[in-house]
Design an enzyme around this catalytic site. Structure first.
Site, PDB file in Angstrom:
ATOM      1  N   GLU A 118       0.810  -1.202   0.000  1.00 22.93           N
ATOM      2  CA  GLU A 118       0.000   0.000   0.000  1.00 22.93           C
ATOM      3  C   GLU A 118       0.854   1.268   0.000  1.00 22.93           C
ATOM      4  OE1 GLU A 118      -2.746   0.314   3.233  1.00 22.93           O
ATOM      5  OE2 GLU A 118      -3.459   2.206   2.398  1.00 22.93           O
ATOM      6  N   ASP A 119       1.941   1.247   0.754  1.00 26.31           N
ATOM      7  CA  ASP A 119       2.661   2.498   0.980  1.00 26.31           C
ATOM      8  C   ASP A 119       4.031   2.593   0.318  1.00 26.31           C
ATOM      9  OD1 ASP A 119       0.562   3.416   2.427  1.00 26.31           O
ATOM     10  OD2 ASP A 119       1.389   2.866   4.378  1.00 26.31           O
TER      11      ASP A 119
END
Ligand code: MN
Length: 734
Positions: free
Chosen positions: A76-77
């Site tokens: 996600e990051d």
């Protein structure tokens, strides 16, 4: 700062033989890709995955879960994709990371929708692997613990979501410890003022409460020893702030009035007989409060919770609760499904591990699948979230079939919910219910211990009215499904009749048009519909005009040529003419601009002359007239085309109508006589009157009066309100 060695130490203690190398590799990978990133606190980002991994290690989960905890934010990051994860860590971890990323990545939907969607995805992901939700909860817990660095607005939004979705899921999965911490943290951030005030109020009382607890604990230990009842631990605690706050708000009371501020807990060795023995000792020392005893050992809650609960009157006359359970039950009460995670012992091969996971998945499915069943039918997302919230807070009632089978339902459930819980076929054909042998209205709320018998008739079917008192998602979605089916059948009928009528008007024989399947199918296709029935339904719903259909059949020129002279009937008029079955007529109401229509007053709201009304074209009851404010009107408004304007007929005849009123009064003698006299004084007929006293000592007087119109009714209500002792008057069935 937390170190990976702390996490590894815990895993080694809790799960000897775990693959520590995997955890180290996951740590290095996470550290590499999150490097340079910072949290809102200014700390390195890596602290977050490390803390999440530690929470998972504390939950005694396996090395795969702990490693996924370290990797959960990488996709996600950072720039890492799933395929890279797969090449380094294999399929198992990839599936978990994917599930977690999916839960996080739903941003373009509205908030309510997003929540509903989130839960749905989470539940679906969990069914693939329950570890997804355990890791997600650990992730959320750490974020909640470190929220002080976020802006108040964001804090509130996240806390609300935690309270609405994550805490209830933790509860549903029996994870008491997780749920409590999530709730208390959300409370603190959502209502900081209330939290501070309440914490202070409890702190002021703490010395006194703790002294009382110490005394209670000592007495319990002494008496258990005296009676040779073995126990592992006796502990006391002060009620949690969030549950205390909820109680104060719900019951609108002050902290002085809360009697169960403190509670004691007895943990016994692993044999349920010690629980019952301990309970008898407790009941011997203090007097139990009647009806406060709950045996969740014999009937476990559906989130696996088992315990005995009893309230007793303490030495100072102050009641308190005692919970009694075995060590194993206690572990499950705190950890929920996570407690079912068996230790991976050396003797266990991968097959046993699989079986273990499988059993766990079955449990989770049973707990959570009802939440997403039939969700395709929840087109309205807000409604879905509402239903979901109800299902997620199982303040349960335990009811029984006549054969003694336990049916567990959310509080507020009615016989309809019960019927659908047994079987959808039973729900669909339900005509009545008996509770404890007595016939009751279907809207009656079920209570703990009720024995419920459902009466069915094969030819019977659900009524839209049921939506007003069915609360479980299973019942509601079945009823909605049935109504939409029924509306379709009805619309097909209406549509067919409208088309026949139209064809007749243009003198087109049925053989050429209405019985011409191929031709009807061609026209349906032109509208993008597949079958003639769909075409009829579309006409019946008012989406397609019959004349347009006929134009497609005859052609534009031909239809002009055939146009009958003079009056062109409105669609409305022909629609109502198509209504054949005569049920009854109400000549007090007229439809604006049209005469001679079948009119019926809706039973749900029984509109009264002088009130604002609205008409709805139904197939078998002509035009049904509702009070404009009737709760069913908003539902009917979906089919706007079938709404017609109606008004009260100007008539010399006086129409008498029965109206049922409920007066709440002080509980004093002569109330019923006072009220009936007041009604008789203004020369109004009374058809029925009866008096009751509610549990909280309020008089409830029901009277059925005969009135001419709204003005007359207002006069009657005014007269009753003036009787000394009357608190309020309301109209029933309106
Ligand atoms: Mn995270």
């Amino acid at each position: 700062m937390i170190r990976i060695e702390d996490v590894i130490d815990k895993v080694q203690v809790n799960r000897p033989g775990a693959d520590i190398d995997l955890i180290r590799r996951a740590y290095l990978f996470s550290a590499l890709h999150h490097r340079g990133q910072k949290r809102a606190s200014g700390e390195p980002y890596l602290v977050h995955p490390l803390e999440v991994a530690e929470i998972l290690a504390d939950m005694r989960l396996d090395e795969v879960s702990v490693s996924t905890g370290l990797l959960h934010d990488v996709v996600e990051d950072t720039l890492v994709d799933l395929e890279t994860i797969r090449s380094y860590f294999g399929d198992e971890i990839t599936v978990l990371v994917d599930g977690l990323t999916k839960i996080a990545n739903i941003s373009d939907l509205s908030r309510e929708k997003q929540q509903a969607e989130n839960v749905r995805k989470m539940v679906l992901a969990m069914i693939t692997d329950v570890r997804v939700v355990l890791i997600k909860l650990a992730d959320r817990l750490h974020n909640m613990r470190t929220m002080q660095y976020l802006k108040p607005e964001k804090r509130k939004r996240i806390s609300q979501e935690t309270l609405d979705i994550y805490a209830p899921i933790a509860h549903r999965l029996g994870m008491g410890r997780m749920r409590s911490e999530l709730e208390d943290l959300s409370f603190q951030n959502l209502y900081p003022e209330d939290y501070k005030r309440l914490a202070k109020e409890v702190d002021v009382r703490r010395p006194e409460l703790e002294a009382a607890l110490i005394k209670i604990e000592a007495t319990i230990r002494e008496k258990l020893n005296e009676n040779d009842v073995p126990f592992v631990k006796v502990e006391g605690r002060v009620k949690r702030l969030y549950s205390l706050w909820k109680k104060l708000k719900k019951q609108k009371i002050m902290i002085e009035q809360v009697y169960d501020l403190i509670a004691a807990r007895i943990i016994t060795p692993n044999d349920r007989k010690y629980c019952y023995l301990a309970m008898s000792v407790v009941h011997d020392v203090w007097t139990p409060v009647p009806e406060r005893f709950k045996d969740w050992i014999a009937i476990p809650r559906d989130n696996l919770y088992q315990s005995l609960h009893t309230s007793v009157i303490g030495d100072g006359g102050q009641p308190f609760e005692v919970q009694i359970r075995t060590e194993e039950m206690h572990h499950i009460a705190e950890e929920g499904v996570a407690a079912h995670w068996k230790y991976k012992e050396k003797a266990l091969g991968p097959k046993d591990e699989d079986e273990n996971l499988d059993a766990l998945r079955k449990t989770v499915e049973k707990l959570l699948l009802p939440l997403v069943e039939n969700t395709e039918q929840h087109e309205d997302s807000e409604d879905f979230v509402e239903t979901l919230k109800l299902d997620l807070y199982p303040k349960d009632v335990y009811t029984f079939t006549p054969m003694g089978k336990v049916i567990q339902l959310p509080r507020g459930s009615t016989p309809i919910d019960f019927a659908y819980a047994i079987h959808s076929g039973v729900g669909d054909t339900c005509t009545g219910a008996k509770i404890n042998g007595r016939i009751v209205p279907l809207r009656s709320e079920l209570q703990n211990g009720d024995v419920v018998e459902i009466m069915t008739t094969q030819s019977s079917h659900p009524s839209g009215d049921w939506l007003n008192y069915a609360i479980t998602s299973k019942a509601r979605s079945r009823i909605r499904h049935w109504i939409s089916q029924e509306q379709r059948t009805e619309s097909i009928d209406i549509g067919r009749k409208l088309l026949e009528k139209e064809a007749e008007k243009y003198k087109v024989p049925n053989k050429k048009f209405m019985s011409n399947e191929a031709e009807l199918k061609r026209i349906a296709n032109e509208y993008g519909l597949s079958r003639p029935d769909d075409l009829f339904a579309s006409v019946g719903y008012g989406k397609t005009l019959p004349r347009n259909v006929l134009t497609k059949f005859l052609g534009a020129d031909k239809i002009k040529e055939l146009e009958p002279e003079g009056k062109k009937e409105t669609r409305l008029k022909s629609a109502t003419k198509a209504v054949k079955k005569f049920i009854g007529m109400d000549d007090a109401i007229v439809v604006k601009g049209v005469d001679n229509l079948l009119i019926n007053r809706a039973k749900c709201c029984n509109p009264l002359r002088g009130e604002e009304i609205i008409g709805y074209i139904s197939l078998d009851k002509g035009i049904v007239v509702h009070n404009r404010r009737c709760k069913n009107v908003s539902q009917l408004m979906v089919n706007k085309d079938r709404i017609v304007e109606v008004e009260w007929a100007k008539s010399d005849k006086e129409h008498v109508q029965s109206v049922q009123l409920l007066a709440t009064t002080e509980n004093r003698t002569g109330m019923l006589a006072g009220i009936t006299n007041a009604i008789a004084d203004i020369k109004t007929g009374i058809r029925d009157a009866r008096a009751n006293v509610s549990r909280d000592d309020i008089g409830m007087i029901e009277v059925t009066v005969e009135v001419f119109d709204k003005k007359h009714l207002d006069k009657v209500v005014g007269a009753i309100e003036h009787v000394p002792g009357v608190i309020a008057v309301e109209r029933l069935n309106a």
